[in-house]
Structure formats: C-alpha cells, structure tokens
Design a protein around this motif. Structure first.
Motif, PDB file in Angstrom:
ATOM      1  N   MET A   1      -5.008  -3.438  -6.638  1.00  0.00           N
ATOM      2  CA  MET A   1      -6.172  -2.576  -6.441  1.00  0.00           C
ATOM      3  C   MET A   1      -7.099  -3.107  -5.350  1.00  0.00           C
ATOM      4  O   MET A   1      -7.981  -2.401  -4.869  1.00  0.00           O
ATOM      5  CB  MET A   1      -6.930  -2.419  -7.761  1.00  0.00           C
ATOM      6  CG  MET A   1      -6.168  -1.650  -8.813  1.00  0.00           C
ATOM      7  SD  MET A   1      -6.900  -1.771 -10.472  1.00  0.00           S
ATOM      8  CE  MET A   1      -8.466  -0.941 -10.211  1.00  0.00           C
TER       9      MET A   1
ATOM     10  N   PHE B   1      -5.118   0.945  -1.161  1.00  0.00           N
ATOM     11  CA  PHE B   1      -5.508   1.422  -2.488  1.00  0.00           C
ATOM     12  C   PHE B   1      -7.021   1.606  -2.567  1.00  0.00           C
ATOM     13  O   PHE B   1      -7.504   2.651  -3.019  1.00  0.00           O
ATOM     14  CB  PHE B   1      -5.048   0.449  -3.575  1.00  0.00           C
ATOM     15  CG  PHE B   1      -5.326   0.935  -4.974  1.00  0.00           C
ATOM     16  CD1 PHE B   1      -4.350   1.587  -5.690  1.00  0.00           C
ATOM     17  CD2 PHE B   1      -6.578   0.755  -5.567  1.00  0.00           C
ATOM     18  CE1 PHE B   1      -4.599   2.061  -6.978  1.00  0.00           C
ATOM     19  CE2 PHE B   1      -6.838   1.221  -6.844  1.00  0.00           C
ATOM     20  CZ  PHE B   1      -5.843   1.875  -7.549  1.00  0.00           C
TER      21      PHE B   1
ATOM     22  N   LEU C   1       0.535   4.906   1.066  1.00  0.00           N
ATOM     23  CA  LEU C   1       0.407   4.116  -0.160  1.00  0.00           C
ATOM     24  C   LEU C   1       1.605   4.332  -1.078  1.00  0.00           C
ATOM     25  O   LEU C   1       2.004   3.416  -1.815  1.00  0.00           O
ATOM     26  CB  LEU C   1      -0.882   4.494  -0.889  1.00  0.00           C
ATOM     27  CG  LEU C   1      -1.180   3.766  -2.206  1.00  0.00           C
ATOM     28  CD1 LEU C   1      -1.380   2.275  -1.966  1.00  0.00           C
ATOM     29  CD2 LEU C   1      -2.413   4.355  -2.886  1.00  0.00           C
TER      30      LEU C   1
ATOM     31  N   ALA D   1       1.683   2.144  -7.730  1.00  0.00           N
ATOM     32  CA  ALA D   1       1.299   2.545  -6.379  1.00  0.00           C
ATOM     33  C   ALA D   1       1.646   4.009  -6.128  1.00  0.00           C
ATOM     34  O   ALA D   1       0.858   4.756  -5.524  1.00  0.00           O
ATOM     35  CB  ALA D   1       1.994   1.657  -5.350  1.00  0.00           C
TER      36      ALA D   1
ATOM     37  N   SER E   1      -0.705   6.327  -8.154  1.00  0.00           N
ATOM     38  CA  SER E   1      -2.024   6.305  -7.518  1.00  0.00           C
ATOM     39  C   SER E   1      -2.011   7.101  -6.218  1.00  0.00           C
ATOM     40  O   SER E   1      -2.958   7.846  -5.927  1.00  0.00           O
ATOM     41  CB  SER E   1      -2.451   4.860  -7.243  1.00  0.00           C
ATOM     42  OG  SER E   1      -2.496   4.102  -8.426  1.00  0.00           O
TER      43      SER E   1
END
Length: 250
Positions: free
Chosen positions: A49, A54, A212, A226, A229
């Motif tokens: 994070m 991110f 990402l 990942a 997210s």
C-alpha cells in the motif's frame, strides 16, 4: 488539524532522535521484524500500500469532490521524488540485509541492500495521507483512519525486513511535510485548471490504475490484492475521467 499538520512530523523526528540517542535501532528492528511470522501475506499486502502506484490510486476515491487535489498531488509527487531520492543517494545507508546476517531475521519479498534512509514507502503513504487529510480535514474520523493506515504501512517496512526503524520515522515525517508543502503551494492557485490539464491528468491516472493491475512492487504474492485494487481504482478513475470529458471542473 492545524496542530496535527506540524505535530505529526515533529513527533516522527523526535522518534528518530530517540532511536539514534538510545542506540536501539538494531534491537528494535529485530523486535518488530519478529512480527513477520504472523500473517506474512497480510504484511506484504500492507507494505504494498506504500507503493506509489497504489497510493496514487487511493486518490481516485476522494478526488471527485476535491478536484483541486489534482495539482496538489502532482506537486507533492514531484517534491517527494526529488527530496527522497536525493537523500537516499546522498546518504546511501545500507539496509538490514546489507549489514546483518540474513539468517538472523525474516525478509518478505525482494532482498534490498542499499539506499535505506529514508523509507520511500513511508514517505509516499504519509505524503498522500497528508494531501487527503488536508482536503478532508472536516472529517476527523477519516484523518485518523488515514494516519493509522499510513502508520501500519510504515511499520510493515521493518516487519518485511526492508528498513530500519529510523528510516520509517524520518520517511513518515518527511513525506507528511511534502504533502503539507504541496498543499500550501497549490491550495489558493487557479492553475493548472484548464480542460487540457484536467483531461490529461484523468487519462494518465486511468492508465496508472491499469498499470497497477500488472504491478507487484517486488512482492509477487500480493498480485491478487494488486489486481482487485487496480479494478476498484480504475472504476473510480473512469468515472472521474468521464466527468472531466463531459464538463469542466470547478
């Protein structure tokens, strides 16, 4: 928020001084790194994070209500990049893996040996936490959540074996100051506010979210986290991008 703005970095720097004066940097590293045995994948996800891609993606969750955050984020990123990497190259302090016997502690993810001071992940996550906190300072609960989350990311850098405690204290304080400086340089400015800038920023942000999806930042086991997210951030950036192309932002 006024007291927190300067109080947090001051507290971080006091923590750094305390570690240096007591000579507990190595022993504290061992104590914190021992936590890696419990839920190693969780700590890798937390440390991820602090990756720039991110942390940048998190802005997508907040920027639609605070479009001025665009300029602040860009200035903060540039300031952080120049200052943090300048210090890393200038000090060139060896990381734990470059000093200690790697059989005496746990390393999660890639083995890093150089450029320890300051912690880039800690600086990144606290810089973005500062930017969001300053724009949403009326929501105290959110500010506290951001600070706690950023602190866990910084702590994880020691737990995964990548940094000394001193690195994360200085990185956190410096990152917060970069966010504070970026905010003060852009909060009352009308630039850059043209549609070309807004659209370019929106498209590049959407591309960053896609990138990402294929990025693990040296921690291959976090690929599922990942990817999930990235999809969430991409959806928020897509909404922001469509709004930008449909109308000019205030």
């Amino acid at each position: 928020m006024q007291y927190l703005a300067l109080g947090l970095p001051i507290a971080c720097f006091f923590g750094l001084v305390a570690i240096m004066l007591t000579g507990e940097n190595v022993s504290l590293f061992y104590d914190l790194n021992a936590l890696s045995g419990a839920h190693p994948l969780l700590w890798q996800n937390i440390t991820f994070m602090g990756d720039t891609l991110f942390a940048y993606g998190v802005l997508a969750l907040f920027i639609h209500k605070q479009p001025r955050m665009m300029a602040t984020a860009i200035v903060t990123i540039l300031l952080g990049f120049v200052i943090i990497h300048g210090l890393k190259n200038g000090f060139d302090i060896r990381r734990p893996a470059g000093v200690l016997d790697t059989d005496t502690f746990t390393i999660l993810g890639q083995v890093l040996r150089h450029s320890a001071f300051p912690s880039g992940h800690s600086a990144t996550v606290f810089a973005f936490a500062a930017v969001i906190s300053l724009y949403y300072r009326q929501h105290r609960w959110l500010v506290m959540v951001l600070i706690v989350a950023a602190s866990l990311v910084a702590l994880s850098r020691v737990i995964v074996g990548a940094h000394w405690p001193a690195d994360i204290f200085f990185g956190a304080g410096l990152g917060w100051l970069c966010g504070l400086l970026g905010y003060n340089l852009t909060k009352d400015k009308q630039w850059p506010s043209g549609q070309l800038f807004q659209r370019t920023f929106a498209v590049l942000s959407l591309i960053a979210a896609v990138a990402l999806f294929f990025h693990h930042g040296g921690y291959p086991e976090v690929h599922r986290f990942a990817q999930i997210s990235a999809v969430v951030f991409a959806l928020f950036w897509l909404r922001f991008t469509l709004n930008v192309f449909n109308r000019a932002l205030p």
